[in-house]
Write a protein that holds these residues in place. Sequence first.
Motif, mmCIF file in Angstrom:
data_model
loop_
_atom_site.group_PDB
_atom_site.id
_atom_site.type_symbol
_atom_site.label_atom_id
_atom_site.label_comp_id
_atom_site.label_asym_id
_atom_site.label_seq_id
_atom_site.Cartn_x
_atom_site.Cartn_y
_atom_site.Cartn_z
ATOM 1 N N ALA B 76 4.755 5.628 -6.344
ATOM 2 C CA ALA B 76 4.413 4.776 -5.197
ATOM 3 C C ALA B 76 3.229 3.879 -5.544
ATOM 4 O O ALA B 76 3.208 2.687 -5.214
ATOM 5 N N MET B 77 2.246 4.449 -6.248
ATOM 6 C CA MET B 77 1.092 3.641 -6.643
ATOM 7 C C MET B 77 1.515 2.550 -7.633
ATOM 8 O O MET B 77 1.058 1.412 -7.538
ATOM 9 N N ASN B 78 2.385 2.939 -8.593
ATOM 10 C CA ASN B 78 2.923 1.941 -9.532
ATOM 11 C C ASN B 78 3.571 0.800 -8.776
ATOM 12 O O ASN B 78 3.387 -0.378 -9.096
ATOM 13 N N THR B 79 4.377 1.188 -7.774
ATOM 14 C CA THR B 79 5.112 0.198 -6.990
ATOM 15 C C THR B 79 4.148 -0.754 -6.298
ATOM 16 O O THR B 79 4.303 -1.977 -6.362
ATOM 17 N N LEU B 80 3.141 -0.150 -5.658
ATOM 18 C CA LEU B 80 2.142 -0.968 -4.961
ATOM 19 C C LEU B 80 1.428 -1.894 -5.934
ATOM 20 O O LEU B 80 1.247 -3.081 -5.663
ATOM 21 N N SER B 81 1.035 -1.328 -7.079
ATOM 22 C CA SER B 81 0.242 -2.154 -7.992
ATOM 23 C C SER B 81 1.103 -3.246 -8.609
ATOM 24 O O SER B 81 0.651 -4.383 -8.789
ATOM 25 N N LEU B 82 2.395 -2.932 -8.879
ATOM 26 C CA LEU B 82 3.296 -3.983 -9.367
ATOM 27 C C LEU B 82 3.435 -5.069 -8.306
ATOM 28 O O LEU B 82 3.343 -6.267 -8.595
ATOM 29 N N GLY B 83 3.611 -4.627 -7.059
ATOM 30 C CA GLY B 83 3.759 -5.584 -5.950
ATOM 31 C C GLY B 83 2.540 -6.475 -5.819
ATOM 32 O O GLY B 83 2.656 -7.697 -5.686
ATOM 33 N N VAL B 84 1.365 -5.872 -5.892
ATOM 34 C CA VAL B 84 0.128 -6.640 -5.727
ATOM 35 C C VAL B 84 -0.054 -7.610 -6.906
ATOM 36 O O VAL B 84 -0.344 -8.795 -6.714
ATOM 37 N N THR B 85 0.161 -7.089 -8.127
ATOM 38 C CA THR B 85 -0.016 -7.953 -9.302
ATOM 39 C C THR B 85 0.955 -9.121 -9.269
ATOM 40 O O THR B 85 0.568 -10.272 -9.476
ATOM 41 N N VAL B 270 10.453 6.110 2.500
ATOM 42 C CA VAL B 270 9.053 5.964 2.095
ATOM 43 C C VAL B 270 8.771 4.500 1.741
ATOM 44 O O VAL B 270 7.760 3.914 2.158
ATOM 45 N N LEU B 271 9.709 3.895 0.998
ATOM 46 C CA LEU B 271 9.565 2.487 0.623
ATOM 47 C C LEU B 271 9.519 1.602 1.875
ATOM 48 O O LEU B 271 8.699 0.689 1.989
ATOM 49 N N LEU B 272 10.398 1.930 2.834
ATOM 50 C CA LEU B 272 10.415 1.176 4.088
ATOM 51 C C LEU B 272 9.090 1.318 4.824
ATOM 52 O O LEU B 272 8.574 0.349 5.398
ATOM 53 N N ALA B 273 8.544 2.525 4.796
ATOM 54 C CA ALA B 273 7.256 2.752 5.457
ATOM 55 C C ALA B 273 6.186 1.893 4.798
ATOM 56 O O ALA B 273 5.323 1.312 5.461
ATOM 57 N N LEU B 274 6.276 1.799 3.468
ATOM 58 C CA LEU B 274 5.325 0.978 2.726
ATOM 59 C C LEU B 274 5.451 -0.484 3.156
ATOM 60 O O LEU B 274 4.457 -1.163 3.437
ATOM 61 N N PHE B 275 6.719 -0.964 3.232
ATOM 62 C CA PHE B 275 6.988 -2.322 3.722
ATOM 63 C C PHE B 275 6.322 -2.554 5.060
ATOM 64 O O PHE B 275 5.602 -3.502 5.270
ATOM 65 N N SER B 276 6.656 -1.624 5.986
ATOM 66 C CA SER B 276 6.242 -1.826 7.371
ATOM 67 C C SER B 276 4.731 -1.896 7.471
ATOM 68 O O SER B 276 4.188 -2.746 8.169
ATOM 69 N N SER B 277 4.041 -0.993 6.742
ATOM 70 C CA SER B 277 2.589 -1.008 6.876
ATOM 71 C C SER B 277 2.038 -2.322 6.342
ATOM 72 O O SER B 277 1.110 -2.899 6.925
ATOM 73 N N VAL B 278 2.602 -2.805 5.246
ATOM 74 C CA VAL B 278 2.116 -4.076 4.703
ATOM 75 C C VAL B 278 2.380 -5.217 5.683
ATOM 76 O O VAL B 278 1.523 -6.077 5.894
ATOM 77 N N ILE B 279 3.553 -5.181 6.327
ATOM 78 C CA ILE B 279 3.872 -6.259 7.276
ATOM 79 C C ILE B 279 2.940 -6.215 8.474
ATOM 80 O O ILE B 279 2.484 -7.249 8.961
ATOM 81 N N VAL B 280 2.613 -5.002 8.923
ATOM 82 C CA VAL B 280 1.681 -4.873 10.043
ATOM 83 C C VAL B 280 0.320 -5.450 9.658
ATOM 84 O O VAL B 280 -0.275 -6.247 10.395
ATOM 85 N N ILE B 281 -0.155 -5.079 8.476
ATOM 86 C CA ILE B 281 -1.450 -5.594 8.008
ATOM 87 C C ILE B 281 -1.402 -7.116 7.929
ATOM 88 O O ILE B 281 -2.307 -7.822 8.380
ATOM 89 N N TYR B 282 -0.286 -7.629 7.394
ATOM 90 C CA TYR B 282 -0.133 -9.074 7.251
ATOM 91 C C TYR B 282 -0.213 -9.778 8.591
ATOM 92 O O TYR B 282 -0.899 -10.779 8.755
ATOM 93 N N GLN B 283 0.500 -9.199 9.582
ATOM 94 C CA GLN B 283 0.532 -9.892 10.870
ATOM 95 C C GLN B 283 -0.819 -9.866 11.548
ATOM 96 O O GLN B 283 -1.215 -10.822 12.195
ATOM 97 N N ARG B 284 -1.542 -8.741 11.365
ATOM 98 C CA ARG B 284 -2.904 -8.700 11.904
ATOM 99 C C ARG B 284 -3.733 -9.818 11.271
ATOM 100 O O ARG B 284 -4.458 -10.538 11.962
ATOM 101 N N ALA B 285 -3.623 -9.928 9.956
ATOM 102 C CA ALA B 285 -4.421 -10.926 9.232
ATOM 103 C C ALA B 285 -4.070 -12.327 9.714
ATOM 104 O O ALA B 285 -4.941 -13.158 9.963
#
Lengths: 353, 291, 346
Positions: B76-85, B270-285
């Motif tokens: 999951a961390m790999n996935t996040l870091s790949l996504g961020v990079t 789990v991946l979907l949960a990761l998506f959703s949390s990022v989308i929530v953060i994005y919309q707040r921003a």
Amino acid sequence: MSEHHVVVDNLVKTYPGAATPSVDHVSFALPKGEMLALLGPSGCGKTTILRMIAGLIEPTSGAIQLNGREISQTPVHKRNMGMVFQAYALFPHMTVAGNVAFGLEMRGIPHSERGPKVQRALDMVKLGHLGDRRVTQLSGGQQQRCAIARSLVIEPELLLLDEPLSNLDAKLRDEMRDEIREIQSRTGVTAIFVTHDQDEALSMADRLAVMSAGKIEQIGTPREIFDAPANEFVAGFIGAGNFLSGRVTAPGEAEIEGLGPLRFEAPARIGSQVNLMVRPHRFKLAAPGPNAFTGQVDSLVYRGQILTLGISVGGKRLTADLHTHAGHLPAKGETVTLAVAPGDVTFLSEAAA
Amino acid sequence: MSATGAPAQQITGSNRFMLLILLVPGLLALMTTFLLPMIWLARASFSTSSMAAFGGGMTLEHYHAALTDPFYWKVAMNTLSLGVTVSFFAVILSYPIALFLTRSTSRWRGVLTALAVAPLLTSAVVRTYGWMVILGDRGVINGTLQALSLTTDPVRLSNNTFGATVALVEILMPYSILAMLAGFGRLNPQLEEAASMLGASKLRVFWRIILPLSLPGILTGALLVFVLAISAFVTPRLMGGGRVFVLGTEVFQEATVTLNWPLAAALSVVLLALFSSVIVIYQRALRRLEA
Amino acid sequence: MTKRLSLSLLALLAASGAAHAQDKTPLNVVGFSGVFAENYEKFIIAPFEAAHPDIDVIYQPSKNSAETLALLTLQRSDPTVDVALIDVSVAIKANGEGLFATLDEASVPNLADQPDWARIDGDKSIAFSQDNLTILYNTETVSEPPTSWTDLADPKYKGKIAAKLADTRGVILIPILNKIAGADYKDSIDPAIELMNQFAPNVSTWEPAPDCYAVVQSGEVDLSICWNGRSQYLHDTQGGIIGVSAPKEGSIGQTNTINLVEGSAHADAAKAFINYALSAEAQATFAEQSFYGPVNSKVELSPEIAERIYGSPEAQAAQMSLDWPWIATVYSEWIQRINREVIAFN
């Protein structure tokens, strides 16, 4: 030269690929504290001149001086001019105060000094209580005021306004017109504004330059422009007129086809062809006589203080504006005589027959 | 306005009904192609049968397996870091292009825009193969390096996280360019002119006007790339040479190789949960940016 | 255009009409794709149809066994597939779900000739062929072909090996390597993992694309761990660039099973087909044509064919088979260990 605050000398702008220049050897000078209107139909090059002065467009050739300095090579952000854009161009991500403070911030004015200056500028345009608003929450007129405050707070050496009133509705336009004029004379800032509206130009400007096809046709005070238009274009563009052409038969007298003789006060060679104009408000009701034309009223428009009537004389139409307090008002179908004093006939041009 | 208010409202009423009718096919399609599979997926992740059959018992063991295994946390961390990079570099590289395309007044602008997003016309798989040709041990870059005698052994540019990142950045760039072009609506040349007139140099116009106004577009682009990057599996698998373990590749592995469908489903959730949390953060921003 | 279309439509109608007229029993077989499908249709299905004119075998290639399993799961209440050819590990999974029917020697007499290990889950899945795991090499870049699995660790192959091991290939390699280390795969696979880690630094890609054969053919790598059947086929058809070197320590076959789908509407025809597919004749032909190892104990292979399937006589003697039902219980765990203890670190 240096007695003038702004000097524009032989300014030319030819866009790549264009056959004719958009601005063609334009020159004018403006004393400090004056307001100049660049007036003309769309596409005449007036906005291009404004943008070249601002530094937003690079001139093809020519010089621009501000306060004795040659500035045509100075980058925009160092010219110290204020500009009010047609659509205001307020920064949507900043508050009203933030917009006004922007120029001060760019000048490195400390935060503590910015506040009072911004407040004064907002007070001047009656927005003192709206500093914290988002600019997107402002009405059109308020946005206009904000844009003016923003451009004046930096104490510009020259204020440029691009069609400043065209985005406002009619009532607001009159109000802002007076207000801009008032602010300009109060601050004493030299200003140039661009408009296609002759009323705006006549009422706001100290002087106006009438433009056509990249050239200035005439520059002068509103009165000079209105009463002594330099040519047919100016005369036609500013105000209404009865255009009459005829052959000079005697000194100060021309034979107008269909109307008969018309006397005027200008030197013209006998036998030459002249173009003359009579402003509608110069006609008076009179008894038949010299310089008077009789015909039947075939149109009548009542405008409160003024009655505009039209008569047909010998296949020509004449239009007259009569003051409504001037006693008897003719009715439609009535035969009237319109007279004009020779001094009120505008001489436009003369050509050899 | 007020004079036409009443009839306008009537039209709106019948319009709303028409709108509903017009929406029905789309909603149905969305239901059958998106919502139902999602429900099936969620149900499968609790299934006691390894074939994720419906009807059987329910269990949390797959979530337990997924969430207590440190390996999956690492994945999951790999996935996040790949996504961020990937989103970072895709945005950095797309931004100038999108900005140029938005601001350009050239008559070639349409053509250039089409060119910028033209890679979308080919599949990600094809472009991944393209990158394998470029970055492979016997690829264009290594060939050039060796021809110039700069290296003797091939430099490993593919079959690792680097290769996967490079390929994903390029593959996803058109998406961020498109998102940015759509999100740059508030950019307006007159605002830049106004700022210059007020004394802002080009650099300060960029920092104070262009950048803040294009931030929503940048965020949208970044979000889109991020979501596509963390759900990608073909490119990480092929370009990663099997070494890049991300949630996408793990889901694929569990679903097709070890045939543990409920675990694959749980990992997808789990991946979907990761998506959703990022989308929530994005919309707040975004809300904060535009407020 | 329309004329041609209607003509071909007519032809189609006529064809299906003819089939109905003769009252043929349709038999749907789902199995592997590619060369396997070609060979299977030519050497198993065609002779069977010739012997059974009343049965029409329709072969549907499937991308992989997982996909076949998904299809069977979806259709479990009303299967359209009668016979499924799938990997043994997937077959065992399917038996756990009760997807396949039990066969018996009364209706499938050839069952008697299959060795015990091939009769999986109480005769629900029968192994019919084995495709050996082998080492592929590029004949242009490798002058001295490897002879042993331990040659993979030779430093000269650094960055020159493609090895997809996170699937059945890895699961098969583990018992092979364990045997080399002298250990039993049912005790501990640590020795195999250790041996994998010895050659792992040489591996360029664990995910060869498009597959483990093409990367050797293209010269991207020198060696690749692949299946024998397709390797032999490519050796014969691709101008000899691909060489096959069966290691002397022997190998294990990827085991393919034939299965009668539970609830098949044509069970009798299916059993007849399965019986033929398991016959010594069919298996021998298929082995000769496709280099898949036969399972039927009555099949006698010529030495040349045996060598191309299993390698040298030494390797032939060392050929192993696995306790697949037991392997099925550790299949995921082994792949997980390969992923986490070998691939993730190399």
